[in-house]
Design an enzyme around this catalytic site. Sequence first.
Site, PDB file in Angstrom:
ATOM      1  N   GLU A 534      37.929  31.919  40.209  1.00  0.00           N
ATOM      2  CA  GLU A 534      36.785  31.571  39.351  1.00  0.00           C
ATOM      3  C   GLU A 534      37.104  31.825  37.884  1.00  0.00           C
ATOM      4  O   GLU A 534      36.716  31.039  37.010  1.00  0.00           O
ATOM      5  CB  GLU A 534      35.540  32.333  39.790  1.00  0.00           C
ATOM      6  CG  GLU A 534      35.074  32.023  41.203  1.00  0.00           C
ATOM      7  CD  GLU A 534      34.918  30.540  41.494  1.00  0.00           C
ATOM      8  OE1 GLU A 534      34.656  29.764  40.550  1.00  0.00           O
ATOM      9  OE2 GLU A 534      35.090  30.136  42.654  1.00  0.00           O
ATOM     10  N   ASP A 598      43.515  28.141  42.098  1.00  0.00           N
ATOM     11  CA  ASP A 598      44.202  28.822  43.198  1.00  0.00           C
ATOM     12  C   ASP A 598      45.489  29.509  42.730  1.00  0.00           C
ATOM     13  O   ASP A 598      45.715  30.693  42.997  1.00  0.00           O
ATOM     14  CB  ASP A 598      44.527  27.832  44.316  1.00  0.00           C
ATOM     15  CG  ASP A 598      43.322  27.492  45.171  1.00  0.00           C
ATOM     16  OD1 ASP A 598      42.271  28.140  45.013  1.00  0.00           O
ATOM     17  OD2 ASP A 598      43.427  26.567  45.998  1.00  0.00           O
TER      18      ASP A 598
END
Length: 695
Positions: A534, A598
Site C-alpha cells: 500500500e 508487490d
Amino acid sequence: MKYSVIAALVAASLGLAACSQPQQSNEKSSAQKESVTAQDNQGKPELGEFGVDLTAMDKTVKPGDDFFRYASGTWYDNYELPADKVRYGAFTALHERSQDQVKAIIDDIMAKDNLSADEKLVHDFYKAYMDVESINQKGMQPIADVLGKIDNLQNTKQLTHLFGEAWLYGNATPIGGSLWYNRLDPNEYQLSVGVGGLGLPDRDYYLDDQQRFKDIRTAYLKHIETMLSFADVDNPAQQAKDILALETRLAEAQWPRDKRRDRELTLNQIKREDLTKEYPDFDWDTFFESSGLQVPELNINTPEPVRDVIAIINETDMAVWKEYLTYHTISNNAGLLSQDIYNANFDFYGKTLNGQQEPRPRWKRALAQMSGTKSLGFAIGKIYVDKYFPESSKEQMTALVENLRAALKKRIEGLDWMGEETKLAAKEKLAAFRPKIGYPDEWVSLDGVTITDDSLVSNVRNLRDFFQQKDVEKELKPTDRERWGMTPQTVNAYYNSSFNEIVFPAAILQPPFFDPNADPAVNYGAIGAVIGHEMGHGFDDQGAKSDARGIQRNWWTEEDLKAFTAKVDQLDAQYSEYEPIEGNKVNGRLTLGENIGDVGGLSMAYEAYKLSLDGEEAPVINGLTGDQRFFLAWAQVWKEKRTEQSLLNQLRADPHAPARYRTMAPRNLDAWYKAFDVQPGDELYLPKEERVQIW
C-alpha cells in the site's frame, strides 16, 4: 455482477459520507475481551509451528522453477473448488472467516428483543432479504415502476433524465458520474464523469475475435433474450441483437483499461458553464437534475469517449434504448427479485462468465448486499470491531507501519537512480503518509434511513437515496478526511492518493496475513509486505503523480522521471510475458501499479525485517532460515485456485495480476536467490540486470 462502473480509478487496493461520534464505547466487556484475546493467550500461531502451512508445500519442485508450486503445490493439487466459488485461497479463507463472524453478529441481532436503532435496521433488512417466499410472490412487481418509466419514454430529454437516475434504480447508463476528490485540490469534492454501460466485463469481450469470446457473445445474446422474456416483451430475440449491437458500439468508444488508469489522460477539469460548448448535443442540466448535485466544476475522465457516446445516444433509436434499459434494469436488480429471475441471471454471470456452478448461500448474498460502505456496513462494523478486533492488534500494526516507513525511508536514501532533489520530495511524501488501522474513529450515522422487513427493493433504494443525499450535503463543503472507503469487516487494504493515506481494515489483520503469535519473519513477509504494497501505491507509476498533500502534480526532476519510467517499463515487459491462458497474457501495463506495489512492498518489508533483527541472525526453524520463512509467507498469501473463466475475467478487466504471478515478485529481489539457491538455468532465474528494483 454487472460491469457498468464508470467512476475514476483514483484509489488502489490490495486485492488488494457524513460521520458521527461512535455510539458505543471501545471499552470491551470481560466476555468480549476473552473472545478477542483467546488466540493471544494460546501463545502459538494458527498455522503450523511458526505461521506457515508446511503441508501445503510441494518440495519436489525447485523454488527457482516454480515458486508458487513450491510454496503451495500440494494444497493446489488436492484442493477441490466448491461449486459456489470461482476462486479460493488465503484471501478467500479470511473472507469466509469474516463472513462467519458477521453471520454470528446477525444471528444475535435476529434473536434479540431490545435492539438499538442500527441493530433494528440490520434486523429488518436481513429479514426482508431472507423472506424468499414473499419475494417470489412479488416477481417483477418491485421494479414495475422503473420499467413503466422506460416503456413511457418519449424523447431524448426523458431518456437523459433516466440515465441520471441510474444510481437510484439500478438501471444502466452509458454516461455516468460519481463524487470523489478534486485531484488538484483534495480539500474539495468534485464529480467525475465517464462512460460505461456494458453488460460484459470489458470492451475486449465485444471486440476480440478469439473463439472463446465469440462463444461468450453468443451466450450473452441468449441470456438477454431470457431476461427480457420476464417482461413479456415482443420478439426478445431481435431485441437481444439490438442490445448487443448497441453495447458493441459503446465498447468501441471506450478506451482500453490500461489507458483509463493514466491519471494525466483522465484529468480533464471543466467549468459547468463550458460543458455545452465542449460536449454539445447532451442535456447536462437534465442529466444532473436527478442527482441533486450542483456540479459547479467537474472532471471528464475520458473526453473522446464521452463525445463519441453522446453521438451514439443521439443516433440510436428510442426503441433500442428502451430495450437496453429494460434488460439492464431486470438483470441489475435480479439479486433482489424472485428466485427464477435470479437463477436466470446467475446462469450467465455465474456459470458462463465465471465458471461458478452453484449460487452462494442466500445468507452470504444478504451479507454482501448489506456490508458495503453505502449500505449497512458500518453499522455492522461497529459490532464487529467490538467483538473480534483486539486493541493489541491495532497497536502491533501501528508499530509495523512505522517500521515499514523507516525501511522505505532508508531505501529511498540509498537509491542510486534518484537525485537528491527528488529524494527530498519523496521523503516528504513518505513522512506525510497517514495510516488508518482497524476502524474509523468516527462512525457513519444512519439517522434518517427507512428500512422495513417486507420490501427488499425499497430498502436498497432508500439506502441509495440516503447516501446520495449525504453526497449532496457535503458536495460544496471541505472533504471529510475521516472517511473510510472500506468497512472494518472487509478483507482488503487500500491507498488513497488524494489524502495520501494507507488504510487497513480490521478483518485483514488476522492469519495468514497477521498473527501476533507467528514468527516475525512470517508477519513481515505477509502483513509487512501488504503494508509495503500500500505504501508502494504512493510511489507507483500513477501514485507518484501526486505529492505529499495529495495534489496531482509533477514533483520529479526530468532526469529522475526518465530513470523511473525506464524501470517501470522494464517491469511492464516482465509481467507481460506471463501467459496463464493460451492467447491471453497478463497485461503488464494494466497491472503495473499493483506489480510495483508487490515488488516494492516486498523490498520494504524485507528491509524492515532485517532492521528488526538488529544485526542478529534469525533462528532456523524446521530447517528453514528466516529469509526462507519470509518469502514463503509471501507466497502462501497468494496461494489460490480459480476457474479458467474467472481467470480470463481477471486478465481482461482486473488491475491485479493473477495470484500465481504475484507469488513470483521475489524473483526481482537478490535475497530470494540467496535464500533458495536459485541459479542460472532455473525457470525463474533473472540475470541481475533484469531484476527490477524501483523502491
